[in-house]
Design a protein around this motif. Structure first.
Motif, PDB file in Angstrom:
ATOM      1  N   SER A  84      -6.052 -11.914 -15.571  1.00 38.10           N
ATOM      2  CA  SER A  84      -5.608 -11.345 -14.271  1.00 38.10           C
ATOM      3  C   SER A  84      -4.964 -12.097 -13.323  1.00 38.10           C
ATOM      4  O   SER A  84      -4.844 -11.792 -12.147  1.00 38.10           O
ATOM      5  CB  SER A  84      -7.067 -10.488 -13.562  1.00 38.10           C
ATOM      6  OG  SER A  84      -7.835 -11.615 -13.512  1.00 38.10           O
ATOM      7  N   THR A 152       1.905  -6.311  -8.191  1.00 37.88           N
ATOM      8  CA  THR A 152       0.855  -5.257  -7.649  1.00 37.88           C
ATOM      9  C   THR A 152       1.309  -4.453  -6.537  1.00 37.88           C
ATOM     10  O   THR A 152       0.989  -3.191  -6.502  1.00 37.88           O
ATOM     11  CB  THR A 152      -0.301  -6.288  -6.930  1.00 37.88           C
ATOM     12  OG1 THR A 152       0.385  -7.216  -5.980  1.00 37.88           O
ATOM     13  CG2 THR A 152      -0.887  -7.217  -8.104  1.00 37.88           C
ATOM     14  N   GLU A 156       1.300  -0.347  -6.805  1.00 37.35           N
ATOM     15  CA  GLU A 156       0.970   0.534  -5.765  1.00 37.35           C
ATOM     16  C   GLU A 156       2.221   1.451  -5.469  1.00 37.35           C
ATOM     17  O   GLU A 156       1.898   2.730  -4.930  1.00 37.35           O
ATOM     18  CB  GLU A 156       0.811  -0.313  -4.438  1.00 37.35           C
ATOM     19  CG  GLU A 156       0.306   0.266  -3.355  1.00 37.35           C
ATOM     20  CD  GLU A 156      -1.067   0.988  -3.118  1.00 37.35           C
ATOM     21  OE1 GLU A 156      -1.421   1.678  -2.257  1.00 37.35           O
ATOM     22  OE2 GLU A 156      -1.642   0.631  -4.009  1.00 37.35           O
ATOM     23  N   CYS A 166      -1.551  -3.936 -14.805  1.00 34.47           N
ATOM     24  CA  CYS A 166      -2.709  -3.990 -13.783  1.00 34.47           C
ATOM     25  C   CYS A 166      -3.781  -3.594 -14.196  1.00 34.47           C
ATOM     26  O   CYS A 166      -4.822  -4.367 -14.075  1.00 34.47           O
ATOM     27  CB  CYS A 166      -2.142  -3.357 -12.234  1.00 34.47           C
ATOM     28  SG  CYS A 166      -0.973  -4.450 -11.457  1.00 34.47           S
ATOM     29  N   VAL A 197      -4.002 -11.652  -5.823  1.00 31.48           N
ATOM     30  CA  VAL A 197      -4.123 -10.721  -6.770  1.00 31.48           C
ATOM     31  C   VAL A 197      -5.013  -9.614  -6.800  1.00 31.48           C
ATOM     32  O   VAL A 197      -4.846  -8.367  -6.448  1.00 31.48           O
ATOM     33  CB  VAL A 197      -4.343 -10.909  -8.341  1.00 31.48           C
ATOM     34  CG1 VAL A 197      -4.458  -9.787  -9.085  1.00 31.48           C
ATOM     35  CG2 VAL A 197      -3.117 -11.917  -8.927  1.00 31.48           C
ATOM     36  N   SER A 200      -4.861  -7.459  -3.434  1.00 30.61           N
ATOM     37  CA  SER A 200      -3.993  -6.529  -3.099  1.00 30.61           C
ATOM     38  C   SER A 200      -4.302  -4.941  -3.214  1.00 30.61           C
ATOM     39  O   SER A 200      -5.564  -4.566  -3.995  1.00 30.61           O
ATOM     40  CB  SER A 200      -2.741  -6.707  -4.127  1.00 30.61           C
ATOM     41  OG  SER A 200      -3.494  -6.505  -5.609  1.00 30.61           O
ATOM     42  N   TYR A 202      -3.713  -2.343  -4.704  1.00 32.58           N
ATOM     43  CA  TYR A 202      -3.810  -1.343  -5.921  1.00 32.58           C
ATOM     44  C   TYR A 202      -5.040  -2.063  -6.627  1.00 32.58           C
ATOM     45  O   TYR A 202      -5.979  -1.219  -7.202  1.00 32.58           O
ATOM     46  CB  TYR A 202      -2.648  -1.560  -6.927  1.00 32.58           C
ATOM     47  CG  TYR A 202      -2.672  -0.819  -7.926  1.00 32.58           C
ATOM     48  CD1 TYR A 202      -2.230   0.621  -8.022  1.00 32.58           C
ATOM     49  CD2 TYR A 202      -3.021  -1.323  -9.286  1.00 32.58           C
ATOM     50  CE1 TYR A 202      -2.367   1.294  -9.166  1.00 32.58           C
ATOM     51  CE2 TYR A 202      -3.116  -0.406 -10.267  1.00 32.58           C
ATOM     52  CZ  TYR A 202      -2.777   0.825 -10.555  1.00 32.58           C
ATOM     53  OH  TYR A 202      -3.075   1.528 -11.498  1.00 32.58           O
ATOM     54  N   MET A 203      -5.233  -3.403  -7.030  1.00 35.21           N
ATOM     55  CA  MET A 203      -6.102  -4.032  -7.671  1.00 35.21           C
ATOM     56  C   MET A 203      -7.587  -3.792  -7.134  1.00 35.21           C
ATOM     57  O   MET A 203      -8.559  -3.268  -7.847  1.00 35.21           O
ATOM     58  CB  MET A 203      -5.803  -5.452  -7.872  1.00 35.21           C
ATOM     59  CG  MET A 203      -4.302  -5.968  -8.483  1.00 35.21           C
ATOM     60  SD  MET A 203      -4.578  -5.439 -10.343  1.00 35.21           S
ATOM     61  CE  MET A 203      -5.529  -6.891 -10.920  1.00 35.21           C
TER      62      MET A 203
END
Length: 256
Positions: A84, A152, A156, A166, A197, A200, A202-203
């Protein structure tokens, strides 16, 4: 100075202390020293030296925990690694583009990837890849890693390719967190996400969603209370016998 805690990346074995000790060998610095992996100071800051799991993904990737018995546990201890880190997301995204595993939702992302590499076409990206992108490994990993935010952000923004990349990384992180969580006696385990990472949107949101659906433990995702730098300072203060109160914590929170 009463004491120094140094959080050092790559400090994973007894052999590593030989070179790590040299990093704190500074003329005139006479005090107690504690040298630990940088994940340790991150966990210290995130939970004020209390039990919890930190999942770190940025330049590198590690999942580190201290449970209620004070035992330190890493996903590495299980020979587990979550791919990741930023460079892995970038590589996987590039491979997806080159293998033509894309659709209309990925068009803007593809354009941004080509622009990042100062290229105009996918064929040019393929030719660059055939040459290994960049000759020097360290320079290559660094430059590829800097592309991570494009992945990332694209996830999103709705890119199917970026989301697949992701989501695979998030699933690996969730597995690692679950393994470390099983080493806690409590039914509820605190988790903090650290690194470019994992912080962010989305993650972090996707990982939180998956953890909330896991069977067994209840995982509470929280913001780190202190930064990693402040976590190192906290450890040095506690190890030096300094009493920590709310005013001290408030002061440490001003250190980034």
């Amino acid at each position: 100075m009463q004491g120094l805690t140094a959080g050092v990346a790559g400090l994973d074995s007894e052999e590593d202390y030989k070179w790590a000790n040299e990093l704190t060998r500074i003329e005139g610095l006479e005090c107690s020293k504690w040298i630990v992996n940088d994940a340790v100071v991150a966990q210290s800051g995130a939970f004020l030296m209390k039990p919890g799991i930190v999942a770190i993904s940025g330049t590198g990737s590690i999942i580190f925990a201290i449970n209620e018995m004070g035992k330190s546990i890493r996903n590495y201890d299980f020979h587990h690694y979550a791919y990741s880190a930023a460079r892995f997301l970038s590589y996987e995204a590039i491979f997806g583009v080159l293998s033509e595993n894309t659709n209309k939702s990925d068009q803007l992302f593809i354009e941004n990837v080509l622009s990042y590499w100062d290229l105009r076409t996918i064929d040019q990206l393929r030719s660059l890849g055939m040459r290994g992108f960049l000759a020097d490994r360290r320079e290559r990993d660094k430059y590829v890693g800097k592309m991570g935010p494009l992945v990332t952000e694209a996830a999103e923004g709705g890119s199917d390719l970026a989301r697949r990349v992701c989501d695979r990384a998030i699933e690996q992180l969730a597995v690692g967190i679950g393994m470390l969580g099983s080493c806690f006696s409590s039914s509820s385990v605190s988790v903090a996400c650290i690194g470019s990472v994992l912080t962010s949107p989305y993650m972090k949101n996707k990982l939180t969603e998956i953890l909330q659906k896991k069977n067994g433990k209840t995982y509470k995702v929280q913001e780190p209370i202190l930064s990693s730098v402040s976590g190192a300072a906290l450890m040095a203060l506690v190890n030096s016998g300094v009493s920590i109160d709310q005013d001290m914590i408030a002061h440490l929170q001003t250190i980034k």
